[in-house]
Motif scaffolding. Structure first.
Motif, PDB file in Angstrom:
ATOM      1  N   LEU A 155      12.027  16.136 -47.060  1.00 36.70           N
ATOM      2  CA  LEU A 155      11.479  15.658 -45.788  1.00 36.70           C
ATOM      3  C   LEU A 155      10.221  16.431 -45.403  1.00 36.70           C
ATOM      4  CD1 LEU A 155      14.704  15.119 -43.684  1.00 36.70           C
ATOM      5  CD2 LEU A 155      13.257  13.407 -44.765  1.00 36.70           C
TER       6      LEU A 155
ATOM      7  N   ARG B  21      18.386  20.450 -37.313  1.00 35.74           N
ATOM      8  CA  ARG B  21      19.749  20.866 -36.994  1.00 35.74           C
ATOM      9  C   ARG B  21      19.800  21.389 -35.568  1.00 35.74           C
ATOM     10  NH1 ARG B  21      21.628  21.339 -42.356  1.00 35.74           N
ATOM     11  NH2 ARG B  21      19.764  21.425 -43.614  1.00 35.74           N
TER      12      ARG B  21
ATOM     13  N   GLN C  16      24.054  11.350 -47.396  1.00 39.25           N
ATOM     14  CA  GLN C  16      23.045  11.014 -46.405  1.00 39.25           C
ATOM     15  C   GLN C  16      22.388   9.679 -46.663  1.00 39.25           C
ATOM     16  OE1 GLN C  16      23.442  13.773 -47.896  1.00 39.25           O
ATOM     17  NE2 GLN C  16      23.647  15.387 -46.378  1.00 39.25           N
TER      18      GLN C  16
ATOM     19  N   ARG D 212      22.203  18.863 -50.176  1.00 43.18           N
ATOM     20  CA  ARG D 212      21.603  18.630 -48.874  1.00 43.18           C
ATOM     21  C   ARG D 212      20.298  19.398 -48.693  1.00 43.18           C
ATOM     22  NH1 ARG D 212      25.910  18.570 -44.161  1.00 43.18           N
ATOM     23  NH2 ARG D 212      26.363  16.556 -45.081  1.00 43.18           N
TER      24      ARG D 212
ATOM     25  N   VAL E 264      25.445  13.961 -38.822  1.00 40.57           N
ATOM     26  CA  VAL E 264      26.669  14.444 -39.457  1.00 40.57           C
ATOM     27  C   VAL E 264      26.807  15.933 -39.155  1.00 40.57           C
ATOM     28  CG1 VAL E 264      26.607  12.778 -41.341  1.00 40.57           C
ATOM     29  CG2 VAL E 264      25.475  14.974 -41.603  1.00 40.57           C
ATOM     30  N   ARG E 265      27.990  16.460 -39.430  1.00 37.85           N
ATOM     31  CA  ARG E 265      28.180  17.891 -39.264  1.00 37.85           C
ATOM     32  C   ARG E 265      27.746  18.602 -40.529  1.00 37.85           C
ATOM     33  NH1 ARG E 265      31.988  21.737 -40.380  1.00 37.85           N
ATOM     34  NH2 ARG E 265      33.503  20.261 -41.232  1.00 37.85           N
ATOM     35  N   ASP E 266      27.013  19.693 -40.371  1.00 36.12           N
ATOM     36  CA  ASP E 266      26.629  20.513 -41.517  1.00 36.12           C
ATOM     37  C   ASP E 266      26.983  21.945 -41.161  1.00 36.12           C
ATOM     38  OD1 ASP E 266      25.586  21.334 -43.919  1.00 36.12           O
ATOM     39  OD2 ASP E 266      23.541  21.478 -43.176  1.00 36.12           O
TER      40      ASP E 266
ATOM     41  N   TRP F   9      17.407  17.588 -49.936  1.00 39.62           N
ATOM     42  CA  TRP F   9      17.096  16.496 -49.036  1.00 39.62           C
ATOM     43  C   TRP F   9      16.219  17.003 -47.903  1.00 39.62           C
ATOM     44  CZ3 TRP F   9      18.826  15.294 -43.917  1.00 39.62           C
ATOM     45  CH2 TRP F   9      18.570  13.978 -43.526  1.00 39.62           C
ATOM     46  N   ASP F  10      16.617  18.155 -47.345  1.00 41.99           N
ATOM     47  CA  ASP F  10      15.810  18.788 -46.304  1.00 41.99           C
ATOM     48  C   ASP F  10      14.388  19.025 -46.787  1.00 41.99           C
ATOM     49  OD1 ASP F  10      18.072  18.902 -44.863  1.00 41.99           O
ATOM     50  OD2 ASP F  10      18.196  21.073 -44.738  1.00 41.99           O
TER      51      ASP F  10
ATOM     52  N   ASP G 209      15.037  15.700 -34.553  1.00 40.53           N
ATOM     53  CA  ASP G 209      14.135  15.013 -35.448  1.00 40.53           C
ATOM     54  C   ASP G 209      14.880  14.828 -36.764  1.00 40.53           C
ATOM     55  OD1 ASP G 209      11.963  13.799 -36.411  1.00 40.53           O
ATOM     56  OD2 ASP G 209      10.601  15.494 -36.139  1.00 40.53           O
ATOM     57  N   ILE G 210      14.459  13.872 -37.556  1.00 43.22           N
ATOM     58  CA  ILE G 210      15.176  13.644 -38.802  1.00 43.22           C
ATOM     59  C   ILE G 210      15.169  14.916 -39.637  1.00 43.22           C
ATOM     60  CG2 ILE G 210      15.227  12.331 -40.951  1.00 43.22           C
ATOM     61  CD1 ILE G 210      14.014  10.007 -39.474  1.00 43.22           C
ATOM     62  N   GLY G 211      16.332  15.336 -40.093  1.00 43.53           N
ATOM     63  CA  GLY G 211      16.431  16.533 -40.907  1.00 43.53           C
ATOM     64  C   GLY G 211      16.623  17.806 -40.101  1.00 43.53           C
TER      65      GLY G 211
ATOM     66  N   LEU H 159      23.486  17.909 -38.084  1.00 44.56           N
ATOM     67  CA  LEU H 159      22.314  17.540 -38.879  1.00 44.56           C
ATOM     68  C   LEU H 159      21.956  16.094 -38.570  1.00 44.56           C
ATOM     69  CD1 LEU H 159      20.259  17.925 -41.193  1.00 44.56           C
ATOM     70  CD2 LEU H 159      22.064  17.277 -42.774  1.00 44.56           C
ATOM     71  N   TYR H 160      20.716  15.889 -38.135  1.00 45.45           N
ATOM     72  CA  TYR H 160      20.286  14.543 -37.756  1.00 45.45           C
ATOM     73  C   TYR H 160      19.771  13.795 -38.978  1.00 45.45           C
ATOM     74  CZ  TYR H 160      20.942  15.627 -32.881  1.00 45.45           C
ATOM     75  OH  TYR H 160      21.511  15.945 -31.681  1.00 45.45           O
ATOM     76  N   LEU H 161      20.425  12.697 -39.306  1.00 42.68           N
ATOM     77  CA  LEU H 161      20.049  11.927 -40.491  1.00 42.68           C
ATOM     78  C   LEU H 161      18.988  10.887 -40.174  1.00 42.68           C
ATOM     79  CD1 LEU H 161      23.440  11.208 -42.247  1.00 42.68           C
ATOM     80  CD2 LEU H 161      21.812  13.048 -42.636  1.00 42.68           C
ATOM     81  N   ASP H 162      19.051  10.359 -38.983  1.00 41.68           N
ATOM     82  CA  ASP H 162      18.074   9.320 -38.638  1.00 41.68           C
ATOM     83  C   ASP H 162      17.890   9.295 -37.131  1.00 41.68           C
ATOM     84  OD1 ASP H 162      16.240   7.366 -38.976  1.00 41.68           O
ATOM     85  OD2 ASP H 162      17.581   5.935 -39.929  1.00 41.68           O
TER      86      ASP H 162
END
Lengths: 255, 255
Positions: free
Chosen positions: B78, A136, A83, B71, A109-111, B74-75, A132-134, A116-119
């Motif tokens: 945030l 799903r 990430q 991951r 990315v795919r989770d 990371w979540d 939103d960041i983080g 999953l939204y990284l940015d």
DNA sequence: GCGCGTCCTTCCACTGACCGGAATCGTCGT
DNA sequence: ACGACGATTCCGGTCAGTGGAAGGACGCGC
């Protein structure tokens, strides 16, 4: 009359992790009692474990005595490999894209079976955007999701297709229809949605490649799609290729 | 001939945390043996604990079998309270600022005796910028640092002033000089640096207030400061006030 | 192919660190 | 003042965790 009554098989570590897992988007601050309840632990046990977590910096106490995720975990999270690297690399391209369109831009990315939204760069328009960041979201109802799903392994596709939840009246819930759309995504190398995730929001998305693998997706959310779709696709592909080149360059260098 | 030889006083939790703490900026990926060594644990013990951490998602294994932050951490990161809220609120203003100047923009808070960078928009110029999201830098050699230091409690100021490390030939290392600069920061409500952190980089920064408290700083890094200083200050102050208003509004609304 | 070095994983008997009910101590609101 | 609630502290029984030793799984050089 003391002794240990914890169900066998539970390790100390798993309990500490359960305490961390008690926090989520809707529970950023918890009292000790809430924390213990959510983690399924007796209060004194939670108290002791939480004390250690606070001492280390994994948790923090706010002025009111409630607990929250601490700064040290925030630091650690930033070290997560895929990430962070991807986010940092892609950041300038996201900004360029945002500057060119002033619409909401996403890196995802795919989770597992979700996106999953990284940015995210929030556009100043009033388009309803739920990501939103983080966070799903399901794959079948977002632009970036369709891109990632189209390039996902067959078993993932099968799992997702077998459970298509309806979110708006326009959400694609027919496996056959979605399967056809995915084939088109592979052919055209971009995906679109029209009010499938939230009413009043359409999206376009393209894959980001490292070599031949699709590792992420870049998307844009707009109020509507008229004849300007090609413009968005072109801008997105330029940005995605830029990220791809940056990824390739970074991969050669360190690791 | 088995038995426990661990030094008394070490708890399981502290060991699990030691494993997490083994990761840092320069060690994002570690083998089990490295991990055990850095955490000060026997390999089999580390193996078991790491297994639990991986199962939960706190750590992840890469294709080569090495470990990295997972991951799920990371979540969690945030969700850390102060930073996330501030970062999210400030994000649109940072983008506006970036859009207006196309220079590198920073959002930072004070963390102990250092500056902690919460967000950064990388300018496309070739100005050398050493900060990065999550990184810490000294307070006396950065624009945001001077702002935050000027509004810090006296004891913090004293601690910082007593140890001014030289970083470039232009770094201010005389406590008297810095003290005078801080007084001017309070009077003018902005701070500047000229190649004090890295050669070829100047900066301007202003405070972000929640009510009357200074809670963060907003800064911009530029190749040089000529007569356009006033322009930057004005743009920064507009953005900072915007963030301040957003903060106040957010504080009234939820918790 | 074969020996060697490195790292990963499994085994298992001993024991002290952890467990959590009970009791105590703030701190509210009424 | 008193009840209700949450945060702490106590403490003895016991089992989860410990880690040396042994066994695999590679990869490399010769």
């Amino acid at each position: 009359m003391a002794g240990r009554l914890s169900t066998p098989g539970t390790t100390v570590t798993s309990r500490a992790l359960a305490l961390l897992g008690a926090f989520d988007e809707d529970h950023r601050r918890l009292t000790l009692t809430e924390l213990a309840a959510r983690a399924g632990l007796p209060v004194p046990t939670a108290h002791r474990l939480v004390g250690e977590l606070v001492a280390w910096g994994a948790l923090a106490r706010d002025p009111r005595g409630r607990f929250a995720i601490g700064r040290r975990l925030w630091d650690l999270g930033l070290l997560a490999p895929v990430q962070t690297g991807l986010r940092q690399l892609a950041s300038p391209y996201l900004h360029d894209l945002y500057g060119a369109t002033l619409d909401t831009v996403h890196l995802a990315v795919r989770d597992g079976l979700e996106v999953l939204y990284l940015d995210r760069l929030a556009g100043n328009t009033s388009v309803p955007v739920v990501s939103d960041i983080g966070s799903r979201l399901p794959m079948h109802s977002t632009g970036v999701g369709k891109v990632l799903l189209a390039h996902a392994p067959p078993e993932v596709q099968a799992d997702v297709l077998s459970d298509l939840r309806r979110i708006t009246p326009y959400t694609v819930v027919q496996p056959g229809t979605l399967r056809r759309q995915l084939a088109r995504v592979l052919r055209d190398d971009y995906a679109t949605t029209v009010e499938e995730m939230s009413l009043g929001a359409c999206s376009v998305a393209v894959p980001i490649r490292a070599g031949s693998d699709v590792v992420a997706a870049l998307g844009i959310v707009v109020p509507g799609l008229r004849n300007d779709r090609a413009k968005y696709v072109a801008a997105l592909q330029v940005a995605a290729q830029g990220v791809g080149r940056a990824l390739a360059a970074a991969r050669r260098d360190p690791s």
